[in-house]
Enzyme design. Structure first.
Site, short mmCIF file in Angstrom:
data_model
loop_
_atom_site.label_atom_id
_atom_site.label_comp_id
_atom_site.label_asym_id
_atom_site.label_seq_id
_atom_site.Cartn_x
_atom_site.Cartn_y
_atom_site.Cartn_z
N MET A 118 -18.16 4.23 -9.57
CA MET A 118 -16.76 5.09 -9.94
C MET A 118 -17.23 5.77 -11.41
O MET A 118 -16.15 6.15 -12.01
CB MET A 118 -15.75 3.95 -9.95
N ALA A 126 -18.20 6.20 -15.26
CA ALA A 126 -18.13 5.47 -16.66
C ALA A 126 -19.56 4.60 -16.62
O ALA A 126 -19.21 3.41 -16.76
CB ALA A 126 -16.98 4.75 -16.83
N HIS A 182 -22.97 2.44 -17.15
CA HIS A 182 -23.72 1.67 -17.97
C HIS A 182 -24.76 1.23 -17.41
O HIS A 182 -25.13 1.28 -16.16
CB HIS A 182 -22.87 0.65 -18.49
N HIS A 241 -25.02 -0.19 -13.91
CA HIS A 241 -25.17 0.78 -12.63
C HIS A 241 -26.39 1.33 -12.47
O HIS A 241 -27.09 1.49 -11.43
CB HIS A 241 -24.27 2.12 -12.95
N GLN A 263 -24.05 -7.43 -7.46
CA GLN A 263 -23.47 -8.83 -7.20
C GLN A 263 -22.24 -9.10 -8.19
O GLN A 263 -21.48 -10.04 -8.12
CB GLN A 263 -24.53 -9.92 -7.45
N LYS A 264 -22.23 -8.22 -9.24
CA LYS A 264 -21.07 -8.35 -10.14
C LYS A 264 -19.63 -8.15 -9.36
O LYS A 264 -18.80 -9.04 -9.83
CB LYS A 264 -21.15 -7.07 -11.28
N SER A 285 -17.48 -0.88 -16.61
CA SER A 285 -16.78 0.23 -17.20
C SER A 285 -15.34 -0.11 -17.83
O SER A 285 -14.95 0.60 -18.80
CB SER A 285 -16.28 1.17 -16.03
P1 AMP Z 1 -18.32 0.35 -9.95
O1 AMP Z 1 -18.38 1.79 -10.70
O2 AMP Z 1 -17.67 -0.55 -11.13
O3 AMP Z 1 -17.57 0.68 -8.72
O4 AMP Z 1 -19.60 -0.29 -9.80
C1 AMP Z 1 -20.41 0.55 -9.10
C2 AMP Z 1 -21.57 -0.68 -8.51
O5 AMP Z 1 -22.24 -0.91 -9.91
C3 AMP Z 1 -20.83 -1.80 -7.78
O6 AMP Z 1 -21.89 -2.05 -6.60
C4 AMP Z 1 -20.72 -2.76 -8.99
O7 AMP Z 1 -21.02 -3.93 -8.20
C5 AMP Z 1 -22.35 -2.62 -9.63
N1 AMP Z 1 -22.13 -3.02 -11.14
C6 AMP Z 1 -20.99 -2.95 -11.83
N2 AMP Z 1 -21.38 -3.60 -12.85
C7 AMP Z 1 -22.54 -4.04 -12.69
C8 AMP Z 1 -23.36 -5.03 -13.68
N3 AMP Z 1 -22.80 -5.51 -14.76
N4 AMP Z 1 -24.55 -5.62 -13.18
C9 AMP Z 1 -24.98 -5.12 -11.99
N5 AMP Z 1 -24.12 -4.38 -11.07
C10 AMP Z 1 -23.06 -3.81 -11.48
#
Ligand code: AMP
Length: 284
Positions: A30, A32, A34, A37, A150-151, A188
């Site tokens: 989604m 933002a 870091h 990702h 796995q977060k 994010s």
């Molecule tokens: P999001 O943009 O938050 O939907 O995350 C996109 C993908 O990145 C998802 O599969 C999350 O689980 C993964 N993700 C987010 N934060 C972390 C992190 N700190 N470590 C590993 N994977 C992450």
């Protein structure tokens, strides 16, 4: 890096370039972005010949409109980071590209109750939105391997269940959680925390670590109640702390009840909802 905003461009590129000896990895996000990702992108690059990343803030998985509005958006920086790490394709669509026929979902999957606990309990409809968008993005990107963090432990389990239930022809890889040097899981949402808030947020990691260290010495009940007590004495607002069977996501009474034990937590810090988890025994 190829940068597509429309499904037509993306689909055309994939159909023209996909050949049988290629292995396509897909990382949905989604934005933002870091290092968490980027670790998924890097993991994909280590086993796949091509890596596709999507950046799309999916409205159907937000159960509160204010949370959706406040969700951080940094598209220019995302493009820069993805270019820097050598992503092959970035798909950054508008809402109407993902849901040309509206946001109503016709996808019916028996998630076996995995969606009614923890995140599902506190964010009604969240996993319907997650499975809807992941399913749609998989349809568009046609990957061989899907990389998720796995977060979002429950999300990994549920997407794994969706893949099985729909007999989708792809592999799911759950990647380890990336944390900062103090242990805070990168998210994010951390952007919305003050420096003090980021320090307060360490209580999530501390609670998970406590569970890891004491699992074999203390009962699950006593670990859970001592974490809850610590939260009462803090500035953070605990939503849930559960020690669950990693297969069923049901709370366990004893660590010997299963070969896969995971501690999961959600809490509010400065009004920002954070989640984290730690595998205490076993694994995917
Ligand atoms: P999001 O943009 O938050 O939907 O995350 C996109 C993908 O990145 C998802 O599969 C999350 O689980 C993964 N993700 C987010 N934060 C972390 C992190 N700190 N470590 C590993 N994977 C992450």
């Amino acid at each position: 890096m190829y940068f597509f905003k429309t499904t037509e461009e993306l689909k055309r590129h994939i159909s023209q370039n996909k050949s049988s000896n290629q292995k396509i990895g897909f990382v949905p996000t989604m934005g933002a972005l870091h290092q968490g990702h980027l670790s998924l992108i890097q993991q994909s690059q280590s086993v796949c010949s091509h890596t596709i990343c999507s950046v799309f803030v999916n409205p159907t998985q937000f159960n509160e409109s204010s949370d959706l509005q406040k969700y951080p958006r940094t598209p220019a920086k995302d493009i820069e980071l993805l270019t820097l790490v050598g992503t092959d394709i970035l798909f950054m669509p508008k809402l109407s590209e993902v849901y040309p026929n509206g946001m109503e979902s016709s996808l019916a999957i028996d998630l076996k109750g995995l969606d009614s606990v923890m995140e599902g309990k506190f964010r009604p409809g969240h996993f319907e939105g997650v499975t809807q968008v992941v399913h749609r993005l998989l349809e568009l990107t046609q990957p061989d391997v899907l990389f998720m963090g796995q977060k979002d432990f429950q999300q990994c389990v549920i997407v794994g269940r969706m893949i099985k239930a729909l007999s989708l022809d792809l592999e799911l890889v759950a990647c380890p959680i990336v944390r900062n040097s103090s242990g805070l899981a990168l998210s994010s949402r951390n952007m919305r925390l003050s420096v003090r808030g980021r320090e307060q947020a360490l209580i999530l990691f501390a609670s998970l670590q406590k569970a890891k260290v004491t699992l074999e010495k203390e009962s699950v009940k006593s670990i859970v109640s001592s974490v809850k007590k610590q939260f009462l004495e803090s500035n953070a607002d605990l939503e849930y702390f559960e020690i669950v069977d990693g297969h069923t996501l049901e709370p366990i009474a004893d660590e010997k009840d299963t070969d896969f034990v995971v501690a999961c937590i959600a809490a509010y810090i400065e009004g920002v909802r954070l989640i984290d988890n730690m595998i205490l025994k076993g694994g995917f």
